[in-house]
Design an enzyme around this catalytic site. Structure first.
Site, PDB file in Angstrom:
ATOM      1  N   LYS A 176       0.885  -1.275   0.011  1.00 25.57           N
ATOM      2  CA  LYS A 176      -0.100   0.065   0.076  1.00 25.57           C
ATOM      3  C   LYS A 176       0.881   1.163  -0.233  1.00 25.57           C
ATOM      4  O   LYS A 176       1.644   1.390   0.822  1.00 25.57           O
ATOM      5  CB  LYS A 176      -0.965   0.010   1.287  1.00 25.57           C
ATOM      6  N   GLY A 209      -6.817   3.523  11.107  1.00 28.52           N
ATOM      7  CA  GLY A 209      -7.606   2.305  10.738  1.00 28.52           C
ATOM      8  C   GLY A 209      -7.606   2.194   9.349  1.00 28.52           C
ATOM      9  O   GLY A 209      -8.373   1.154   8.926  1.00 28.52           O
ATOM     10  N   THR A 210      -7.066   2.647   8.266  1.00 29.83           N
ATOM     11  CA  THR A 210      -7.160   2.703   7.024  1.00 29.83           C
ATOM     12  C   THR A 210      -6.946   1.453   6.760  1.00 29.83           C
ATOM     13  O   THR A 210      -7.178   0.582   5.731  1.00 29.83           O
ATOM     14  CB  THR A 210      -6.557   3.539   6.069  1.00 29.83           C
TER      15      THR A 210
HETATM   16  N1  LIG Z   1      -4.307  10.189   2.242  1.00 32.43           N
HETATM   17  C1  LIG Z   1      -4.809   9.432   1.512  1.00 32.43           C
HETATM   18  N2  LIG Z   1      -5.576   9.278   0.431  1.00 32.43           N
HETATM   19  C2  LIG Z   1      -6.075   8.342  -0.276  1.00 32.43           C
HETATM   20  N3  LIG Z   1      -5.784   7.066  -0.128  1.00 32.43           N
HETATM   21  C3  LIG Z   1      -5.157   6.824   0.985  1.00 32.43           C
HETATM   22  C4  LIG Z   1      -4.457   7.980   1.800  1.00 32.43           C
HETATM   23  N4  LIG Z   1      -3.788   7.229   2.781  1.00 32.43           N
HETATM   24  C5  LIG Z   1      -3.861   5.852   2.729  1.00 32.43           C
HETATM   25  N5  LIG Z   1      -4.843   5.425   1.801  1.00 32.43           N
HETATM   26  C6  LIG Z   1      -5.129   4.266   1.106  1.00 32.43           C
HETATM   27  O1  LIG Z   1      -5.652   3.493   2.345  1.00 32.43           O
HETATM   28  C7  LIG Z   1      -5.121   2.162   2.321  1.00 32.43           C
HETATM   29  C8  LIG Z   1      -4.487   1.846   3.534  1.00 32.43           C
HETATM   30  O2  LIG Z   1      -3.188   2.270   3.366  1.00 32.43           O
HETATM   31  P1  LIG Z   1      -2.166   2.691   4.545  1.00 32.43           P
HETATM   32  O3  LIG Z   1      -0.735   2.759   3.701  1.00 32.43           O
HETATM   33  O4  LIG Z   1      -2.651   3.925   5.007  1.00 32.43           O
HETATM   34  O5  LIG Z   1      -2.233   1.556   5.463  1.00 32.43           O
HETATM   35  P2  LIG Z   1      -1.744   1.485   6.976  1.00 32.43           P
HETATM   36  O6  LIG Z   1      -0.704   2.381   7.156  1.00 32.43           O
HETATM   37  O7  LIG Z   1      -1.467  -0.119   6.983  1.00 32.43           O
HETATM   38  O8  LIG Z   1      -3.032   1.776   7.737  1.00 32.43           O
HETATM   39  P3  LIG Z   1      -2.772   2.118   9.385  1.00 32.43           P
HETATM   40  O9  LIG Z   1      -2.885   3.513   9.460  1.00 32.43           O
HETATM   41  O10 LIG Z   1      -4.168   1.522   9.524  1.00 32.43           O
HETATM   42  O11 LIG Z   1      -1.978   1.395  10.086  1.00 32.43           O
HETATM   43  C9  LIG Z   1      -4.423   2.139   0.934  1.00 32.43           C
HETATM   44  O12 LIG Z   1      -5.309   1.802  -0.219  1.00 32.43           O
HETATM   45  C10 LIG Z   1      -3.783   3.433   0.613  1.00 32.43           C
HETATM   46  O13 LIG Z   1      -3.306   3.763  -0.678  1.00 32.43           O
HETATM   47  C1  LIG Z   2      -5.897  -2.705  17.611  1.00 31.69           C
HETATM   48  C2  LIG Z   2      -5.072  -2.182  16.537  1.00 31.69           C
HETATM   49  N1  LIG Z   2      -4.899  -2.791  15.407  1.00 31.69           N
HETATM   50  C3  LIG Z   2      -4.233  -2.359  14.133  1.00 31.69           C
HETATM   51  C4  LIG Z   2      -3.974  -1.027  14.269  1.00 31.69           C
HETATM   52  C5  LIG Z   2      -3.317  -0.375  13.218  1.00 31.69           C
HETATM   53  O1  LIG Z   2      -3.785   0.656  12.800  1.00 31.69           O
HETATM   54  C6  LIG Z   2      -4.166  -0.059  15.458  1.00 31.69           C
HETATM   55  N2  LIG Z   2      -4.018   0.997  15.540  1.00 31.69           N
HETATM   56  N3  LIG Z   2      -4.887  -1.013  16.528  1.00 31.69           N
END
Ligand SMILES: Nc1ncnc2c1ncn2[C@@H]1O[C@H](COP(=O)(O)OP(=O)(O)OP(=O)(O)O)[C@@H](O)[C@H]1O
Ligand SMILES: Cc1ncc(CO)c(N)n1
Length: 264
Positions: A176, A209-210
Site C-alpha cells: 500500500k 485504521g485505513t
Molecule cells: N491520504 C490518503 N489518500 C488516499 N488514500 C489513502 C490515503 N492514506 C492511505 N490511503 C489508502 O488507504 C489504504 C491503506 O493504506 P495505508 O498505507 O494507510 O495503510 P496502513 O498504514 O497499514 O494503515 P494504518 O494507519 O491502519 O496502519 C491504501 O489503499 C492507501 O493507498
Molecule cells: C488494535 C489495532 N490494530 C491495528 C492498528 C493499526 O492501525 C491499531 N492502531 N490498533
C-alpha cells in the site's frame, strides 16, 4: 449451514472503534458479510495514540479460536495485530488445519507511531504466517521491515513484492502506497503481473485504521468468493471513499466512514 458469507478477524481491539476488530466488523458488515472476531490484545487507544496494551493470554486465544472453529467455519479470515510470536504460532496452526482463504495485514506500528508487535516476532511472522497467506497487505514501512530493504522508488517496490511472494511464499502481495508522496498508489503482485490502483491523495489526518479497513474489505470479498483482483478493486474504492467522507471523530488521527461507500 450459514446463509450468509462469514468473515473472521483475529486482531486487537481499539476501544474508540477506528482500528482493529471494530473497524473490521464495520467494514465486513457494510460489505454484507457476517463478522466474527477473535481478540488477541486489548489496547487502551484513541485517535491521539496508544496509551497501553494488554495481551490476551495465548491459552485463552486458543479457546476463542476453538469456540469459533468447533461451531461454524468462516469463509475467509484476516489477521491484524498479533503482538507476539507464540500467538502467531497458534494462529498458524488453525489456519493450516482449516485451510480458509487468509488475508494477512502485518500490523507493526499504529498510525500514531506506537508499536503493536515485538521485534522478536518478525521471524515468526515471516516463517509461519506469510507462507499461509492468500494476500499480504504491508504498508511501505512494513514492506521494508519484512523484505529487509529500504524502499524509495517504484523499482524498490517491485523488488520487495517479489521477495515476499517468491522467497517468502505469500500467494499475492499488495504493497500500500498510503505513506508515499504523491498519489495513493497500491501495488498487487500475483506471481504473473504487477497491477496498480491509484487514487488522488486526500489531504487529511483522518486515516486511523485505513489498513485494517482495507484488509477487512479484502477478506469480506474473498468470503463472497470474489477473485483477488475484484477484491483489490473493491477495497481500494471503499477506502478512498471512506477517507474522503471521514466523520471527524476525536482530537487526533480520526477514523474513516463505513456508511458512505456505494457500489457503482
Ligand atoms: N491520504 C490518503 N489518500 C488516499 N488514500 C489513502 C490515503 N492514506 C492511505 N490511503 C489508502 O488507504 C489504504 C491503506 O493504506 P495505508 O498505507 O494507510 O495503510 P496502513 O498504514 O497499514 O494503515 P494504518 O494507519 O491502519 O496502519 C491504501 O489503499 C492507501 O493507498
Ligand atoms: C488494535 C489495532 N490494530 C491495528 C492498528 C493499526 O492501525 C491499531 N492502531 N490498533
Amino acid at each position: 449451514m450459514s446463509k450468509l458469507p462469514i468473515g473472521l478477524t483475529i486482531a486487537g481491539n481499539d476501544p474508540t472503534g477506528g482500528a482493529g476488530i471494530l473497524a473490521d466488523m464495520k467494514a465486513m458488515h457494510s460489505r454484507e458479510v457476517y463478522g466474527m472476531a477473535v481478540i488477541t490484545s486489548l489496547t487502551a487507544q484513541n485517535t491521539l495514540g496508544v496509551q497501553d496494551v494488554f495481551n490476551v493470554p495465548v491459552d485463552f486465544i486458543d479457546k476463542e479460536l476453538k469456540s469459533v472453529f468447533d461451531d461454524e467455519l468462516p469463509h475467509a479470515l484476516k489477521t491484524g495485530m498479533i503482538a507476539e510470536a507464540d500467538m502467531m504460532t497458534l494462529v498458524a496452526k488453525y489456519i493450516k488445519k482449516y485451510k480458509i482463504p487468509y488475508v494477512m495485514d502485518p500490523v507493526m506500528i499504529a498510525t500514531s507511531g506506537d508499536r503493536l508487535m515485538t521485534d522478536q516476532s518478525m521471524n515468526t511472522l515471516i516463517n509461519e504466517l506469510i507462507p499461509l497467506a492468500d494476500i499480504i497487505t504491508p504498508n511501505l514501512h512494513e514492506a521494508e521491515a519484512i523484505a529487509g530493504m529500504k524502499i524509495t522508488s517504484e523499482e524498490d517496490i517491485k523488488v520487495a513484492l517479489k521477495i515476499m511472494r517468491e522467497d517468502m511464499g505469500a500467494s499475492n502481495v499488495i504493497i500500500k502506497g498510503g505513506h508515499l508522496e504523491g498519489d495513493a498508489i497500491d501495488y498487487l503482485y500475483d506471481g504473473n503481473d504487477i497491477f496498480t490502483l491509484s487514487a488522488n491523495r486526500i489531504d487529511t489526518n483522518q486515516t486511523h485504521g485505513t489498513g485494517c479497513t482495507f484488509s477487512a474489505v479484502l477478506t469480506a470479498e474473498l468470503a463472497k468468493k470474489k477473485s483477488v483482483m475484484e477484491a483489490f478493486k473493491t477495497a481500494k474504492a471503499y477506502i478512498t471513499d471512506a477517507i474522503q467522507n471521514s466523520p471527524n471523530i476525536g482530537r487526533g488521527n480520526g477514523p474513516v466512514n463505513h456508511f458512505s461507500y456505494k457500489e457503482d
